[in-house]
Enzyme design. Structure first.
Site, PDB file in Angstrom:
ATOM      1  N   CYS A 134       0.850  -1.204   0.000  1.00  0.00           N
ATOM      2  CA  CYS A 134       0.000   0.000   0.000  1.00  0.00           C
ATOM      3  C   CYS A 134       0.880   1.246   0.000  1.00  0.00           C
ATOM      4  O   CYS A 134       1.513   1.550   1.020  1.00  0.00           O
ATOM      5  CB  CYS A 134      -0.908  -0.022   1.224  1.00  0.00           C
ATOM      6  SG  CYS A 134      -1.856   1.492   1.433  1.00  0.00           S
ATOM      7  N   CYS A 137      -0.199   3.984   2.386  1.00  0.00           N
ATOM      8  CA  CYS A 137       0.093   3.706   3.805  1.00  0.00           C
ATOM      9  C   CYS A 137       1.587   3.810   4.113  1.00  0.00           C
ATOM     10  O   CYS A 137       1.973   4.381   5.130  1.00  0.00           O
ATOM     11  CB  CYS A 137      -0.356   2.295   4.181  1.00  0.00           C
ATOM     12  SG  CYS A 137      -1.921   1.765   3.507  1.00  0.00           S
ATOM     13  N   ASP A 138       2.418   3.226   3.268  1.00  0.00           N
ATOM     14  CA  ASP A 138       3.828   3.034   3.635  1.00  0.00           C
ATOM     15  C   ASP A 138       4.819   3.849   2.804  1.00  0.00           C
ATOM     16  O   ASP A 138       6.027   3.769   3.038  1.00  0.00           O
ATOM     17  CB  ASP A 138       4.193   1.540   3.505  1.00  0.00           C
ATOM     18  CG  ASP A 138       3.355   0.659   4.428  1.00  0.00           C
ATOM     19  OD1 ASP A 138       2.881   1.176   5.456  1.00  0.00           O
ATOM     20  OD2 ASP A 138       3.167  -0.522   4.115  1.00  0.00           O
TER      21      ASP A 138
END
Ligand code: NAP
Length: 306
Positions: A134, A137-138
């Protein structure tokens, strides 16, 4: 006497626990069935910076625990139970699980969608330490670094564009010579100077010692192998919704997602689908949590009409 819950929620991610919070606050007898630990897919994410209210971000595991505790504060119950099969069409819904039979007047399916894995050696071991699923997200962890993105669909191209704003260089690795992604993305991709595309290439090996070092890729035409040095890899090759066990009764779309609109109602009265498992445009923690609230609202309305 057998217990019949007002609401059984399958899945303890953000959709499941937000549904549990709203359902118990509405006075409904509610249980969440969770297979592993609270948080679902979110629990695997190290830093969540795009869920409001946490000004320094929060790790997904902790946020999952907080969501569970928040629901249990109002009386929601939780059980570690793997659902094997479900009979959903009757007025009383029956779930066969690893912990026995559960019965409820309504069911909220919040089982989420798993990211599709590459299926190559060391993938699990390196997840979160070089392998990610993701970019939203990261991606922040790769500011100023070099990353590879695997895939050629809308998600892969979106991820490449997101990462190009943060990283020094992005290498998009796709197994064919043309993209599956919508045309609207092609121009943006080609115009972005720090994105390089490796066509007709599949990953053959993940290379890491103490730190992640890069990937070996194989040209599908010539079988020639080459090494791409990079600090991390974002795997964006689609997702697999957890809906197989409901497929006999619940209407799914061509990708296997449960067909449900913004009301989260499915084709079966008293059965709702919340979060990533539902047909929707944006699959994020915040949209899953919002779905959970909506599902509990409509479950309450349904129960009121029984
Ligand atoms: P997708 O459309 O299924 O694309 C998956 C990509 O990964 C394809 O390019 C596929 O290659 C490749 N792939 C699949 N398995 C692979 C493997 N084992 N090894 C290497 N490559 C592999 O998935 P998605 O991009 O996640 O999108 C999912 C759905 O959400 C789609 O309907 C998409 O349109 C939608 N979506 C929409 C938006 C938007 O509208 N903004 C954004 C994101 C997602 P092939 O092309 O060769 O099959």
């Amino acid at each position: 006497m057998e217990h019949i819950y007002d609401v059984i929620i399958i899945g303890g991610g953000p959709a499941g626990y937000s549904a549990a919070l709203y359902a118990t606050r509405a006075g409904l007898d509610t249980i969440v069935l969770e297979r592993l630990s609270a948080g679902g897919q979110m629990a695997l994410t190290l830093d969540i910076d795009n869920y409001p209210g946490f000004d320094e971000g929060i790790d997904g595991f902790t946020l999952g625990q907080k969501m569970q505790q928040g629901a249990e504060r109002f009386g929601s119950k939780s059980a570690m139970a793997d659902v094997y099969s479900a009979q959903l069409s009757g007025e009383i819904k029956v779930l066969e699980t690893s912990e026995g039979t559960f019965k409820g007047k309504s069911v909220i399916i919040a089982t989420g969608a798993e990211t599709r894995k590459l299926g190559i050696g060391r993938e699990d071991e390196l997840t979160g330490r070089g392998i990610h699923y993701c970019a939203t997200c990261d991606g922040m962890g790769y500011r100023g670094k070099t990353v590879a993105v695997i895939g050629g669909g809308n998600t892969a191209v979106e991820d490449a564009l997101i990462l190009a704003r943060l990283s020094e260089k992005v290498i998009l690795v796709h197994r064919r010579d043309s993209l599956r992604a919508d045309k609207v993305y092609h121009d943006q991709l080609m115009k972005t100077e720090n994105i390089e595309i490796r066509w007709n290439s599949v990953i053959s090996e993940l290379v890491a010692e103490e730190k992640f070092q890069g990937i070996k890729v194989k040209d599908v035409n010539s079988s020639e192998e080459s090494f791409i040095p990079c600090d991390g890899v974002f795997v964006s090759i689609g997702r697999v919704p957890e809906t197989k066990k409901f497929a006999d009764e619940i209407k799914l779309d061509s990708q296997g997602y449960i067909v449900a609109d913004e009301t989260t109602r499915t084709n079966i009265p008293g059965v709702f689908a919340a979060g990533d498992v539902r047909t929707k445009a944006l699959r994020q923690v915040i949209t899953a949590a919002a779905d959970g609230a909506v599902a509990a609202y409509f479950a309450d309305e349904y129960l009121g009409g029984l």
